[in-house]
Design a protein around this motif. Structure first.
Motif, short mmCIF file in Angstrom:
data_model
loop_
_atom_site.label_atom_id
_atom_site.label_comp_id
_atom_site.label_asym_id
_atom_site.label_seq_id
_atom_site.Cartn_x
_atom_site.Cartn_y
_atom_site.Cartn_z
N ILE A 287 0.84 -1.20 0.00
CA ILE A 287 0.00 0.00 0.00
C ILE A 287 0.87 1.25 0.00
N VAL A 288 0.53 2.21 -0.84
CA VAL A 288 1.21 3.50 -0.91
C VAL A 288 0.22 4.59 -0.55
N ARG A 289 0.62 5.47 0.35
CA ARG A 289 -0.24 6.60 0.73
C ARG A 289 0.47 7.90 0.36
N PHE A 290 -0.25 8.77 -0.33
CA PHE A 290 0.27 10.07 -0.72
C PHE A 290 -0.81 11.09 -0.46
N GLY A 291 -0.64 11.85 0.61
CA GLY A 291 -1.68 12.79 1.00
C GLY A 291 -2.92 12.03 1.43
N GLU A 292 -4.03 12.35 0.79
CA GLU A 292 -5.27 11.66 1.08
C GLU A 292 -5.53 10.49 0.13
N GLN A 293 -4.60 10.22 -0.76
CA GLN A 293 -4.76 9.15 -1.73
C GLN A 293 -4.11 7.86 -1.23
N THR A 294 -4.74 6.76 -1.54
CA THR A 294 -4.22 5.43 -1.21
C THR A 294 -4.28 4.60 -2.48
N PHE A 295 -3.15 3.97 -2.83
CA PHE A 295 -3.13 3.22 -4.08
C PHE A 295 -2.13 2.07 -4.00
N VAL A 296 -2.22 1.19 -4.97
CA VAL A 296 -1.27 0.09 -5.15
C VAL A 296 -0.86 0.09 -6.62
N TYR A 297 0.19 -0.68 -6.91
CA TYR A 297 0.62 -0.83 -8.30
C TYR A 297 0.20 -2.20 -8.80
N VAL A 298 -0.61 -2.22 -9.85
CA VAL A 298 -1.11 -3.46 -10.44
C VAL A 298 -0.21 -3.83 -11.61
N ILE A 299 0.11 -5.11 -11.73
CA ILE A 299 0.93 -5.60 -12.82
C ILE A 299 0.06 -5.77 -14.07
N THR A 300 0.45 -5.09 -15.14
CA THR A 300 -0.25 -5.21 -16.41
C THR A 300 0.72 -5.73 -17.47
N ASP A 301 0.19 -6.25 -18.54
CA ASP A 301 1.01 -6.78 -19.63
C ASP A 301 1.16 -5.72 -20.71
N GLY A 302 2.41 -5.22 -20.87
CA GLY A 302 2.70 -4.26 -21.93
C GLY A 302 3.37 -4.93 -23.12
N GLN A 303 3.67 -4.15 -24.15
CA GLN A 303 4.32 -4.71 -25.33
C GLN A 303 5.72 -5.17 -25.03
N PRO A 306 5.99 -7.01 -18.49
CA PRO A 306 5.17 -6.53 -17.36
C PRO A 306 5.43 -5.07 -17.04
N MET A 307 4.35 -4.36 -16.70
CA MET A 307 4.45 -2.96 -16.34
C MET A 307 3.63 -2.72 -15.07
N ALA A 308 3.95 -1.64 -14.36
CA ALA A 308 3.25 -1.26 -13.14
C ALA A 308 2.27 -0.14 -13.44
N ALA A 309 1.00 -0.35 -13.07
CA ALA A 309 -0.03 0.66 -13.26
C ALA A 309 -0.63 1.03 -11.92
N ARG A 310 -0.68 2.31 -11.66
CA ARG A 310 -1.23 2.78 -10.39
C ARG A 310 -2.73 2.57 -10.34
N ARG A 311 -3.24 2.10 -9.18
CA ARG A 311 -4.67 1.84 -9.01
C ARG A 311 -5.12 2.38 -7.63
N ASP A 312 -6.03 3.36 -7.64
CA ASP A 312 -6.56 3.89 -6.38
C ASP A 312 -7.50 2.87 -5.75
N ILE A 313 -7.41 2.70 -4.43
CA ILE A 313 -8.23 1.73 -3.72
C ILE A 313 -8.81 2.36 -2.46
N VAL A 314 -9.86 1.72 -1.95
CA VAL A 314 -10.47 2.12 -0.67
C VAL A 314 -10.26 0.97 0.31
N LEU A 315 -9.66 1.26 1.46
CA LEU A 315 -9.30 0.24 2.43
C LEU A 315 -10.36 0.07 3.50
N GLY A 316 -10.36 -1.13 4.10
CA GLY A 316 -11.27 -1.42 5.22
C GLY A 316 -10.49 -1.81 6.45
N LEU A 317 -10.73 -3.00 6.96
CA LEU A 317 -10.11 -3.45 8.20
C LEU A 317 -8.76 -4.10 7.93
N ARG A 318 -7.98 -4.22 9.00
CA ARG A 318 -6.69 -4.91 8.95
C ARG A 318 -6.81 -6.20 9.75
#
Length: 372
Positions: A287-303, A306-318
């Motif tokens: 998990i990466v937190r920047f200010g009020e944003q929370t996101f992870v990097y999702v692995i996608t298939d590029g030409q 593999p590439m990293a694509a940022r994806r905003d998420i909403v978290l719940g419990l731990r």
């Protein structure tokens, strides 16, 4: 002269240092080209899996028996017989203690003899009355004598019964505190009888949780005596009053105790679970937190791979290192779990825990070297 020697020595030192930096840079570049996939960022990957989460209210509770009673005598007398052993299981109605009843037994014999005599008298008087020899008044007097005799027998039988102590319900006897021949009276505790087939677990929670607690909710409890055991029950009742001093409400849960391991008086930790659900879960390191944003990097298939694509998420419990994802991810997606601080949006990545292309090898994220 000395000044020129000092300047010459300084120049030589700086030259050597510059050469060392150049050599090190060239060596590092070769290592990077060899171990880090030719400019790709080395990362570890985690495949998103579902996990069970629930809102949990924690509390401390005291275990109590389903039914519990102190065995005492109704009258003062000497114990004539004890028909139980400490720790024994007894059934409802079973005789446990008998007090001395010699005087009552003698009185009962006398009363029964009187009853039999009055029964014979009333039979004779009834015959005489039917033939017109005896008056109706004499028959009424005989009937009254019979009623008194019956009442006397019943009273003495009740006093004899008071000297016999029976189990009011099935359960387990605790340690006895008396012996045969000891004088006991009303209020003297002979032993305790507990029905432990079901444990009543009482615990208190703050009044703010009152709106989320209902009968039938699942509770999970642990005891220091069985640290690896989880005892499950359900809420049976919520007290009708709030304690004005502590602002808490008492909740009672029932736990099946057929094996008899739980004992009344145990201190137990309680978890009251509600809104159980299954959602995607990710490790906290991803998990990466920047200010009020929370996101992870999702692995996608590029030409180019593999590439990293940022994806905003909403978290719940731990839950034990895993974090609930309420929205933003789906089960089965791959995300960067380690090395997120080196990843940028759209950057190519090398997967440390996946086979490398062509060679059938994987890279060690700590050393950057290929491992078979």
């Amino acid at each position: 002269m000395q000044r020129w020697l000092f300047l010459a020595a300084t120049a030589v030192i700086f030259t050597v240092m510059a050469l060392a930096v150049v050599v090190r840079a060239m060596s590092g570049g070769e290592d990077q080209a060899r171990g880090w996939g030719g400019g790709r960022t080395l990362v570890s990957v985690h495949t998103v899996q579902p996990e069970t989460f629930a809102d949990v209210v924690e509390a401390l509770g005291n275990a109590g028996a389903n039914e519990s009673v102190s065995l005492t005598a109704k009258v003062s007398d000497i114990i004539a017989r004890l028909d139980f052993d400490s720790g024994a299981r007894v059934e409802q109605g079973e005789i446990l203690v008998e007090l001395a009843d010699a005087e009552e037994a003698a009185g009962l014999s006398e009363a029964r003899a009187t009853l039999r005599e009055t029964q014979r008298d009333i039979a004779r008087i009834q015959d005489l009355t039917d033939r017109g020899v005896a008056s109706r008044t004499r028959l009424d007097e005989a009937q009254a004598a019979l009623d008194r005799a019956r009442a006397r027998v019943a009273a003495i039988e009740a006093r004899v019964a008071d000297r016999i102590i029976r189990a009011p319900f099935s359960g387990v006897i605790g340690l006895r505190t008396v012996s045969v021949g000891e004088l006991v009276g009303p209020g003297d505790v002979i032993a305790r009888l507990d029905d432990t087939s079901v444990i009543k677990l009482d615990f208190t929670v703050p009044e703010r949780f009152l709106s989320v607690i209902d009968a039938g909710q699942v509770v999970r409890a642990r005891s220091a005596a069985f640290p690896d055991e989880l005892f499950q029950g359900e809420v049976s009742q919520v007290d009708s009053r709030i304690d004005p001093a502590t602002r808490t409400v008492t909740v009672r849960a029932l736990i099946d105790n057929a094996d008899g391991r739980l004992r009344p008086g145990m201190l137990m930790t309680v978890e009251l679970r509600r809104d159980e659900r299954q959602n995607p879960a990710v490790p906290g390191s991803s998990i990466v937190r920047f200010g009020e944003q929370t996101f992870v990097y999702v692995i996608t298939d590029g030409q180019a791979g593999p590439m990293a694509a940022r994806r905003d998420i909403v978290l719940g419990l731990r839950n034990e290192g895993m974090v609930e994802v309420v929205s933003g991810l789906s089960v089965g997606e791959r995300i960067v779990s380690e090395g997120v601080h080196r990843v940028r949006e759209g950057a190519p990545v090398e997967l440390a825990n996946a086979p490398a292309q062509g060679g059938g090898q994987s890279l060690d994220i700590q050393t950057g070297e290929a491992a078979r």
